[in-house]
Design a protein around this motif. Structure first.
Motif, short mmCIF file in Angstrom:
data_model
loop_
_atom_site.label_atom_id
_atom_site.label_comp_id
_atom_site.label_asym_id
_atom_site.label_seq_id
_atom_site.Cartn_x
_atom_site.Cartn_y
_atom_site.Cartn_z
N ARG A 109 45.90 26.16 -19.37
CA ARG A 109 45.80 24.75 -18.98
C ARG A 109 47.06 24.30 -18.26
O ARG A 109 48.17 24.53 -18.72
N PRO A 154 48.84 20.86 -16.72
CA PRO A 154 48.71 19.40 -16.73
C PRO A 154 48.20 18.88 -15.39
O PRO A 154 48.51 19.44 -14.34
N ALA A 155 47.42 17.83 -15.42
CA ALA A 155 46.78 17.28 -14.21
C ALA A 155 47.81 16.98 -13.13
O ALA A 155 47.56 17.23 -11.96
N ARG A 156 48.97 16.46 -13.49
CA ARG A 156 49.96 16.10 -12.47
C ARG A 156 50.59 17.32 -11.81
O ARG A 156 51.21 17.21 -10.78
N GLN A 157 50.42 18.50 -12.44
CA GLN A 157 50.99 19.72 -11.87
C GLN A 157 49.95 20.55 -11.12
O GLN A 157 50.30 21.52 -10.47
N ARG A 158 48.69 20.19 -11.21
CA ARG A 158 47.64 20.93 -10.51
C ARG A 158 47.71 20.67 -9.02
O ARG A 158 48.03 19.58 -8.57
N THR A 159 47.38 21.68 -8.25
CA THR A 159 47.37 21.56 -6.80
C THR A 159 46.04 20.99 -6.36
O THR A 159 44.99 21.47 -6.77
N SER A 160 46.09 19.99 -5.52
CA SER A 160 44.85 19.38 -5.04
C SER A 160 44.25 20.25 -3.92
O SER A 160 44.94 21.05 -3.30
N ASP A 161 42.97 20.04 -3.67
CA ASP A 161 42.31 20.77 -2.58
C ASP A 161 42.95 20.44 -1.24
O ASP A 161 43.14 21.31 -0.40
#
Length: 92
Positions: A30, A32-39
């Motif tokens: 997992r 965190p959402a703020r660390q995920r790369t956007s499309d």
């Protein structure tokens, strides 16, 4: 129910270990959402990489052409200034 009884039950113990392993893998994977790369971000990085590849390909082609010209010029100079080799079409 005691822990020792659970450890003595192979089928229950195997299920506990399977669930522990699954939980551990899930926690590790997992992000965190703020660390995920956007499309959109991934697309920009891909476009930038493709542009860089195009530039490097063009530069590589230019360098190959320059090298071919330089080698051709070098060959022309060395064949004009070199004395004829014995046995290469000259009469004794």
């Amino acid at each position: 129910m005691s822990r020792s009884w659970l450890y003595a039950q192979p089928d229950l113990w195997a299920e506990i270990e399977r669930l522990r392993a699954a939980h551990y893998r899930e926690r590790r994977s997992r992000v965190p959402a703020r660390q995920r790369t956007s499309d959109a971000s991934l697309l920009r990085r891909l476009e930038a990489a493709n542009a860089r590849i195009r530039r490097l390909t063009e530069e590589n082609q230019q360098l190959r052409e320059q090298l071919a010209r330089a080698l051709g010029e070098h060959r022309a100079v060395t064949t004009r200034t070199s004395p004829p080799r014995a046995g290469a079409g000259s009469a004794p």
